[in-house]
Design a protein around this motif. Structure first.
Motif, PDB file in Angstrom:
ATOM      1  N   TYR A 102       0.859  -1.179   0.000  1.00 40.71           N
ATOM      2  CA  TYR A 102       0.000   0.000   0.000  1.00 40.71           C
ATOM      3  C   TYR A 102       0.899   1.234   0.000  1.00 40.71           C
ATOM      4  O   TYR A 102       2.103   1.144   0.273  1.00 40.71           O
ATOM      5  CB  TYR A 102      -0.914  -0.015   1.222  1.00 40.71           C
ATOM      6  CG  TYR A 102      -0.200  -0.139   2.537  1.00 40.71           C
ATOM      7  CD1 TYR A 102      -0.018  -1.393   3.114  1.00 40.71           C
ATOM      8  CD2 TYR A 102       0.282   0.979   3.198  1.00 40.71           C
ATOM      9  CE1 TYR A 102       0.634  -1.530   4.329  1.00 40.71           C
ATOM     10  CE2 TYR A 102       0.935   0.857   4.404  1.00 40.71           C
ATOM     11  CZ  TYR A 102       1.106  -0.393   4.968  1.00 40.71           C
ATOM     12  OH  TYR A 102       1.750  -0.522   6.164  1.00 40.71           O
ATOM     13  N   LEU A 104       1.338   4.976   1.427  1.00 38.71           N
ATOM     14  CA  LEU A 104       0.989   6.075   2.332  1.00 38.71           C
ATOM     15  C   LEU A 104       1.406   7.415   1.730  1.00 38.71           C
ATOM     16  O   LEU A 104       0.733   8.423   1.907  1.00 38.71           O
ATOM     17  CB  LEU A 104       1.666   5.864   3.688  1.00 38.71           C
ATOM     18  CG  LEU A 104       1.472   6.970   4.726  1.00 38.71           C
ATOM     19  CD1 LEU A 104      -0.009   7.159   5.036  1.00 38.71           C
ATOM     20  CD2 LEU A 104       2.238   6.637   6.000  1.00 38.71           C
ATOM     21  N   TRP A 105       2.546   7.406   1.018  1.00 38.29           N
ATOM     22  CA  TRP A 105       3.085   8.654   0.486  1.00 38.29           C
ATOM     23  C   TRP A 105       3.071   8.641  -1.049  1.00 38.29           C
ATOM     24  O   TRP A 105       3.538   7.680  -1.657  1.00 38.29           O
ATOM     25  CB  TRP A 105       4.502   8.883   0.996  1.00 38.29           C
ATOM     26  CG  TRP A 105       4.556   9.066   2.477  1.00 38.29           C
ATOM     27  CD1 TRP A 105       4.946   8.156   3.414  1.00 38.29           C
ATOM     28  CD2 TRP A 105       4.139  10.242   3.194  1.00 38.29           C
ATOM     29  NE1 TRP A 105       4.817   8.689   4.668  1.00 38.29           N
ATOM     30  CE2 TRP A 105       4.340   9.957   4.572  1.00 38.29           C
ATOM     31  CE3 TRP A 105       3.656  11.489   2.815  1.00 38.29           C
ATOM     32  CZ2 TRP A 105       4.051  10.895   5.567  1.00 38.29           C
ATOM     33  CZ3 TRP A 105       3.385  12.409   3.807  1.00 38.29           C
ATOM     34  CH2 TRP A 105       3.571  12.114   5.163  1.00 38.29           C
TER      35      TRP A 105
ATOM     36  N   TYR B  37      -8.350   3.787  -0.668  1.00 42.81           N
ATOM     37  CA  TYR B  37      -7.882   5.153  -0.842  1.00 42.81           C
ATOM     38  C   TYR B  37      -9.064   6.077  -1.117  1.00 42.81           C
ATOM     39  O   TYR B  37     -10.060   5.676  -1.706  1.00 42.81           O
ATOM     40  CB  TYR B  37      -6.915   5.271  -2.031  1.00 42.81           C
ATOM     41  CG  TYR B  37      -5.673   4.440  -1.912  1.00 42.81           C
ATOM     42  CD1 TYR B  37      -5.667   3.115  -2.328  1.00 42.81           C
ATOM     43  CD2 TYR B  37      -4.502   4.972  -1.386  1.00 42.81           C
ATOM     44  CE1 TYR B  37      -4.527   2.341  -2.224  1.00 42.81           C
ATOM     45  CE2 TYR B  37      -3.350   4.208  -1.284  1.00 42.81           C
ATOM     46  CZ  TYR B  37      -3.372   2.899  -1.700  1.00 42.81           C
ATOM     47  OH  TYR B  37      -2.226   2.131  -1.591  1.00 42.81           O
ATOM     48  N   ARG B  46      -5.307   9.368  -1.116  1.00 41.52           N
ATOM     49  CA  ARG B  46      -5.011   9.377   0.329  1.00 41.52           C
ATOM     50  C   ARG B  46      -5.299   7.993   0.872  1.00 41.52           C
ATOM     51  O   ARG B  46      -6.424   7.493   0.716  1.00 41.52           O
ATOM     52  CB  ARG B  46      -5.887  10.412   1.015  1.00 41.52           C
ATOM     53  CG  ARG B  46      -5.789  10.486   2.540  1.00 41.52           C
ATOM     54  CD  ARG B  46      -6.944  11.343   3.050  1.00 41.52           C
ATOM     55  NE  ARG B  46      -6.895  11.550   4.500  1.00 41.52           N
ATOM     56  CZ  ARG B  46      -7.947  11.978   5.203  1.00 41.52           C
ATOM     57  NH1 ARG B  46      -9.089  12.255   4.598  1.00 41.52           N
ATOM     58  NH2 ARG B  46      -7.824  12.151   6.501  1.00 41.52           N
ATOM     59  N   LEU B  47      -4.296   7.382   1.490  1.00 35.34           N
ATOM     60  CA  LEU B  47      -4.492   6.058   2.071  1.00 35.34           C
ATOM     61  C   LEU B  47      -5.398   6.139   3.287  1.00 35.34           C
ATOM     62  O   LEU B  47      -5.147   6.918   4.209  1.00 35.34           O
ATOM     63  CB  LEU B  47      -3.133   5.464   2.471  1.00 35.34           C
ATOM     64  CG  LEU B  47      -3.174   4.104   3.161  1.00 35.34           C
ATOM     65  CD1 LEU B  47      -3.624   3.011   2.189  1.00 35.34           C
ATOM     66  CD2 LEU B  47      -1.804   3.752   3.753  1.00 35.34           C
ATOM     67  N   TYR B  50      -5.331  -0.099   5.318  1.00 40.29           N
ATOM     68  CA  TYR B  50      -4.434  -1.099   4.759  1.00 40.29           C
ATOM     69  C   TYR B  50      -4.625  -2.420   5.503  1.00 40.29           C
ATOM     70  O   TYR B  50      -5.234  -2.446   6.588  1.00 40.29           O
ATOM     71  CB  TYR B  50      -2.967  -0.634   4.825  1.00 40.29           C
ATOM     72  CG  TYR B  50      -2.443  -0.436   6.233  1.00 40.29           C
ATOM     73  CD1 TYR B  50      -2.649   0.772   6.895  1.00 40.29           C
ATOM     74  CD2 TYR B  50      -1.759  -1.446   6.896  1.00 40.29           C
ATOM     75  CE1 TYR B  50      -2.190   0.963   8.188  1.00 40.29           C
ATOM     76  CE2 TYR B  50      -1.296  -1.266   8.177  1.00 40.29           C
ATOM     77  CZ  TYR B  50      -1.512  -0.054   8.826  1.00 40.29           C
ATOM     78  OH  TYR B  50      -1.057   0.118  10.107  1.00 40.29           O
ATOM     79  N   ALA B  56      -5.013   3.978   8.511  1.00 38.83           N
ATOM     80  CA  ALA B  56      -3.747   4.688   8.347  1.00 38.83           C
ATOM     81  C   ALA B  56      -3.671   5.841   9.355  1.00 38.83           C
ATOM     82  O   ALA B  56      -4.680   6.282   9.894  1.00 38.83           O
ATOM     83  CB  ALA B  56      -3.627   5.216   6.922  1.00 38.83           C
ATOM     84  N   THR B  57      -2.461   6.304   9.551  1.00 40.65           N
ATOM     85  CA  THR B  57      -2.224   7.381  10.513  1.00 40.65           C
ATOM     86  C   THR B  57      -3.060   8.606  10.178  1.00 40.65           C
ATOM     87  O   THR B  57      -3.093   9.061   9.026  1.00 40.65           O
ATOM     88  CB  THR B  57      -0.743   7.776  10.503  1.00 40.65           C
ATOM     89  OG1 THR B  57       0.054   6.624  10.780  1.00 40.65           O
ATOM     90  CG2 THR B  57      -0.457   8.851  11.531  1.00 40.65           C
TER      91      THR B  57
END
Lengths: 116, 108
Positions: A102, A104-105, B37, B46-47, B50, B56-57
């Motif tokens: 996945y 994140l960035w 996303y 934007r995740l 997961y 996600a954070t």
């Protein structure tokens, strides 16, 4: 702060070539797989390629195999995508993204338009 | 390759309502390696989720993911105005990585 900044997009004729770059900062590039993902206008996301931390393994979606090459220069904190024999269907925003699973960035993307 | 099919293609709801988005896989997704996303115009994805169910954070707890095997769900409880966007699922259990075609969540 992690940042990914793509560059190198533009207008190119069918059959032409383009090299995309992705400048990474805020993390140690050599410790992450990296990926390219694209999005054609008005369409969904499509994974394009990824590359192992040391560049020893590379994988591609079938539609770009033999035409695109992913590479990296960890000393320069940079990821690349060499695109040859471009087709109209390669027109898309190209994103670099951290990781092979996945993502994140993501970068902000660079637009590649293949048209005569 | 694993084909992901998202449904519905468009979901029309009002703020405060609950949204349920589905993602079906053509074959079992290894180790529940599935992500969700959110995408808004002009911005990178934007995740949200997961490993099928891990947030996600920085993602609000109104977003949750569930599922395994071939059936996965993203649930958004109490929709906020900023939640109206396009949502994609992605599997990373096998290569090539694949994305679903997206679900557009629009304001009713």
């Amino acid at each position: 702060e992690v940042q990914l900044v793509e560059s190198g997009g533009g207008l190119v004729q069918p059959g032409g070539s383009l090299r995309l770059s992705c400048a990474a900062s805020g993390f140690t590039l050599s410790t992450y797989w990296m990926s390219w993902v694209r999005q054609a206008p008005g369409k969904g996301l499509e994974w394009v390629a990824n590359i192992k931390e040391d560049g020893s393994e590379k994988y591609y979606v079938d539609s770009v195999k033999g035409r695109f090459t992913i590479s990296r220069d960890n000393a320069k904190n940079s990821l690349y995508l060499q695109m040859n024999s471009l087709r109209a269907e390669d027109t898309a925003v190209y994103y670099c993204a951290r990781g092979s699973h996945y993502h994140l960035w993501w970068g902000q993307g660079t637009l590649v338009t293949v048209s005569s | 390759e694993v084909v992901l099919t998202q449904s519905p293609a468009t979901l029309s709801l009002s703020p405060g309502e609950r949204a349920t988005l589905s993602c079906g896989a053509s074959q079992s997704v290894s180790s529940s390696y599935l992500a969700w996303y959110q995408e808004k115009p002009g911005l990178a994805p934007r995740l949200l989720i997961y490993d099928a169910s891990s947030r996600a954070t920085g993602i609000p707890d109104r977003f949750s993911g569930s599922g395994s095997g071939t059936d996965f769900t993203l649930t958004i409880t109490r929709l906020e105005p900023e939640d109206f966007a396009v949502y994609y699922c992605q599997q990373y259990g096998s290569s090539p990585r694949t994305f679903g075609q997206g679900t557009k969540l629009e304001i009713k």
